[in-house]
Write a protein that holds these residues in place. Structure first.
Motif, PDB file in Angstrom:
ATOM      1  N   LEU A 137       0.921  -0.920   0.119  1.00 52.54           N
ATOM      2  CA  LEU A 137      -0.072   0.191  -0.010  1.00 52.54           C
ATOM      3  C   LEU A 137       0.202   1.282  -0.432  1.00 52.54           C
ATOM      4  N   ILE A 138       1.901   1.350   0.627  1.00 49.61           N
ATOM      5  CA  ILE A 138       3.216   2.106   0.645  1.00 49.61           C
ATOM      6  C   ILE A 138       3.359   2.899  -0.413  1.00 49.61           C
ATOM      7  N   ASN A 139       4.008   1.805  -1.678  1.00 51.68           N
ATOM      8  CA  ASN A 139       4.378   1.916  -2.930  1.00 51.68           C
ATOM      9  C   ASN A 139       3.412   2.168  -3.371  1.00 51.68           C
ATOM     10  N   ILE A 140       2.068   1.944  -3.970  1.00 49.83           N
ATOM     11  CA  ILE A 140       1.061   1.866  -4.619  1.00 49.83           C
ATOM     12  C   ILE A 140       0.161   3.654  -4.623  1.00 49.83           C
ATOM     13  N   SER A 141       0.927   4.535  -3.011  1.00 48.05           N
ATOM     14  CA  SER A 141      -0.057   5.204  -2.476  1.00 48.05           C
ATOM     15  C   SER A 141       1.474   6.173  -3.599  1.00 48.05           C
ATOM     16  N   ASP A 142       2.249   5.946  -3.706  1.00 47.94           N
ATOM     17  CA  ASP A 142       3.666   6.552  -4.352  1.00 47.94           C
ATOM     18  C   ASP A 142       3.092   6.933  -6.071  1.00 47.94           C
ATOM     19  N   ASP A 143       2.354   5.453  -6.773  1.00 50.88           N
ATOM     20  CA  ASP A 143       2.318   4.902  -7.884  1.00 50.88           C
ATOM     21  C   ASP A 143       0.901   4.556  -8.063  1.00 50.88           C
ATOM     22  N   PRO A 144      -0.181   5.430  -7.976  1.00 53.92           N
ATOM     23  CA  PRO A 144      -1.395   4.778  -8.576  1.00 53.92           C
ATOM     24  C   PRO A 144      -1.358   4.471 -10.125  1.00 53.92           C
ATOM     25  N   SER A 145      -1.125   4.796 -10.611  1.00 50.54           N
ATOM     26  CA  SER A 145      -1.223   4.182 -11.752  1.00 50.54           C
ATOM     27  C   SER A 145      -1.607   2.859 -12.205  1.00 50.54           C
ATOM     28  N   VAL A 146      -0.125   2.274 -11.232  1.00 51.32           N
ATOM     29  CA  VAL A 146       0.240   0.786 -11.651  1.00 51.32           C
ATOM     30  C   VAL A 146      -1.524  -0.471 -11.432  1.00 51.32           C
ATOM     31  N   LEU A 147      -2.502   0.580 -10.572  1.00 47.80           N
ATOM     32  CA  LEU A 147      -3.400  -0.330 -10.929  1.00 47.80           C
ATOM     33  C   LEU A 147      -4.272  -0.558 -12.709  1.00 47.80           C
ATOM     34  N   ALA A 148      -3.557   0.193 -13.096  1.00 47.36           N
ATOM     35  CA  ALA A 148      -4.460  -0.124 -14.274  1.00 47.36           C
ATOM     36  C   ALA A 148      -4.173  -1.094 -15.322  1.00 47.36           C
ATOM     37  N   ALA A 149      -3.237  -1.762 -13.989  1.00 48.36           N
ATOM     38  CA  ALA A 149      -2.698  -3.272 -14.658  1.00 48.36           C
ATOM     39  C   ALA A 149      -3.751  -4.450 -14.829  1.00 48.36           C
ATOM     40  N   ILE A 150      -4.319  -3.921 -13.543  1.00 47.44           N
ATOM     41  CA  ILE A 150      -5.778  -5.168 -13.842  1.00 47.44           C
ATOM     42  C   ILE A 150      -6.380  -5.141 -14.954  1.00 47.44           C
ATOM     43  N   ASN A 151      -6.838  -4.318 -16.213  1.00 49.25           N
ATOM     44  CA  ASN A 151      -7.251  -4.577 -17.762  1.00 49.25           C
ATOM     45  C   ASN A 151      -6.252  -6.026 -18.160  1.00 49.25           C
ATOM     46  N   PRO A 152      -6.795  -6.546 -18.499  1.00 42.37           N
ATOM     47  CA  PRO A 152      -6.574  -7.452 -19.046  1.00 42.37           C
ATOM     48  C   PRO A 152      -5.855  -7.610 -20.374  1.00 42.37           C
ATOM     49  N   TRP A 153      -6.211  -6.186 -20.921  1.00 42.90           N
ATOM     50  CA  TRP A 153      -5.745  -6.114 -21.632  1.00 42.90           C
ATOM     51  C   TRP A 153      -4.110  -6.239 -22.550  1.00 42.90           C
ATOM     52  N   TYR A 154      -3.811  -5.467 -21.393  1.00 48.15           N
ATOM     53  CA  TYR A 154      -1.928  -5.277 -21.603  1.00 48.15           C
ATOM     54  C   TYR A 154      -1.444  -6.988 -21.097  1.00 48.15           C
ATOM     55  N   ALA A 155      -1.839  -7.465 -20.307  1.00 49.16           N
ATOM     56  CA  ALA A 155      -1.501  -9.111 -20.592  1.00 49.16           C
ATOM     57  C   ALA A 155      -1.162  -9.447 -21.460  1.00 49.16           C
ATOM     58  N   LEU A 156      -2.858  -9.808 -22.663  1.00 43.65           N
ATOM     59  CA  LEU A 156      -2.090 -10.087 -24.126  1.00 43.65           C
ATOM     60  C   LEU A 156      -1.879  -9.432 -24.723  1.00 43.65           C
ATOM     61  N   ASP A 157      -1.629  -7.774 -24.898  1.00 43.39           N
ATOM     62  CA  ASP A 157      -0.823  -7.637 -25.560  1.00 43.39           C
ATOM     63  C   ASP A 157       0.425  -7.824 -25.373  1.00 43.39           C
ATOM     64  N   PHE A 158       1.180  -8.028 -24.111  1.00 44.40           N
ATOM     65  CA  PHE A 158       2.396  -8.091 -24.397  1.00 44.40           C
ATOM     66  C   PHE A 158       2.430  -9.639 -24.766  1.00 44.40           C
ATOM     67  N   LEU A 159       1.815 -10.889 -24.087  1.00 47.43           N
ATOM     68  CA  LEU A 159       1.862 -12.003 -25.283  1.00 47.43           C
ATOM     69  C   LEU A 159       1.874 -11.809 -26.966  1.00 47.43           C
ATOM     70  N   LEU A 160       1.180 -11.153 -27.190  1.00 45.89           N
ATOM     71  CA  LEU A 160       1.052 -10.995 -28.508  1.00 45.89           C
ATOM     72  C   LEU A 160       2.378 -10.463 -29.404  1.00 45.89           C
ATOM     73  N   THR A 161       3.413  -9.201 -28.949  1.00 45.22           N
ATOM     74  CA  THR A 161       3.803  -8.731 -29.142  1.00 45.22           C
ATOM     75  C   THR A 161       5.335  -9.306 -29.301  1.00 45.22           C
ATOM     76  N   HIS A 162       5.485  -9.928 -27.098  1.00 45.57           N
ATOM     77  CA  HIS A 162       7.050 -10.152 -27.979  1.00 45.57           C
ATOM     78  C   HIS A 162       7.159 -11.634 -27.515  1.00 45.57           C
ATOM     79  N   GLY A 163       6.433 -12.527 -28.193  1.00 41.83           N
ATOM     80  CA  GLY A 163       6.834 -13.990 -29.068  1.00 41.83           C
ATOM     81  C   GLY A 163       7.210 -14.821 -28.309  1.00 41.83           C
ATOM     82  N   THR A 164       8.561 -15.356 -27.959  1.00 38.76           N
ATOM     83  CA  THR A 164       9.091 -16.413 -26.888  1.00 38.76           C
ATOM     84  C   THR A 164       8.827 -15.689 -25.876  1.00 38.76           C
ATOM     85  N   ILE A 165       9.561 -14.676 -25.514  1.00 40.86           N
ATOM     86  CA  ILE A 165       9.658 -13.943 -23.733  1.00 40.86           C
ATOM     87  C   ILE A 165       8.393 -14.415 -23.095  1.00 40.86           C
ATOM     88  N   GLY A 166       6.755 -14.017 -23.862  1.00 37.80           N
ATOM     89  CA  GLY A 166       5.725 -13.907 -23.861  1.00 37.80           C
ATOM     90  C   GLY A 166       5.462 -14.631 -22.838  1.00 37.80           C
TER      91      GLY A 166
END
Length: 126
Positions: free
Chosen positions: A13-42
């Motif tokens: 919570l201490i660190n989330i209060s410093d940068d609450p934009s990290v909560l946008a990661a709840i959106n599953p689109w970011y995971a799908l985008d990472f898998l589709l654009t990073h190939g083997t690393i994904g």
């Protein structure tokens, strides 16, 4: 264990209060985008996530002692939220790491108490 999970949730919570934009990661689109654009690393990352999820098998060892309902309640209402808050806190810390010189998730002066809390837990046999 209640103390430990409470401590890691507060650190997150201490660190989330410093940068609450990290909560946008709840959106599953970011995971799908990472898998589709990073190939083997994904795929490697997906494998690591799967291994982390399967670590929950240790819960089954406690089923014989406590039963299904208490294990489910403890996991869903306490452990899982504490871990998610902590993971988001780590993400916020990583996003801000270049802007500050802080190690791990701990505020200044909290290192030794956190080690003490973590050292208090030890497995006990019934």
């Amino acid at each position: 264990m209640v103390v430990w999970f409470s401590v890691i949730a507060v650190m997150g919570l201490i660190n989330i209060s410093d940068d609450p934009s990290v909560l946008a990661a709840i959106n599953p689109w970011y995971a799908l985008d990472f898998l589709l654009t990073h190939g083997t690393i994904g795929l490697v990352t997906l494998g690591a996530v799967f291994l982390a999820v399967t670590g929950g098998e240790a819960l089954y060892a406690d089923l014989g002692h406590f039963g299904r309902k208490p294990i489910q309640a403890g996991w869903l209402y306490f452990v899982l939220p504490s871990l998610l808050i902590n993971y988001f806190g780590q993400g916020a810390l990583g996003a801000l790491q270049s802007r500050r010189d802080r190690e791990f998730l701990l505020p200044d002066g909290a290192g030794n108490p956190a080690v003490a809390v973590g050292s208090c837990w030890r497995p006990r046999r019934p």
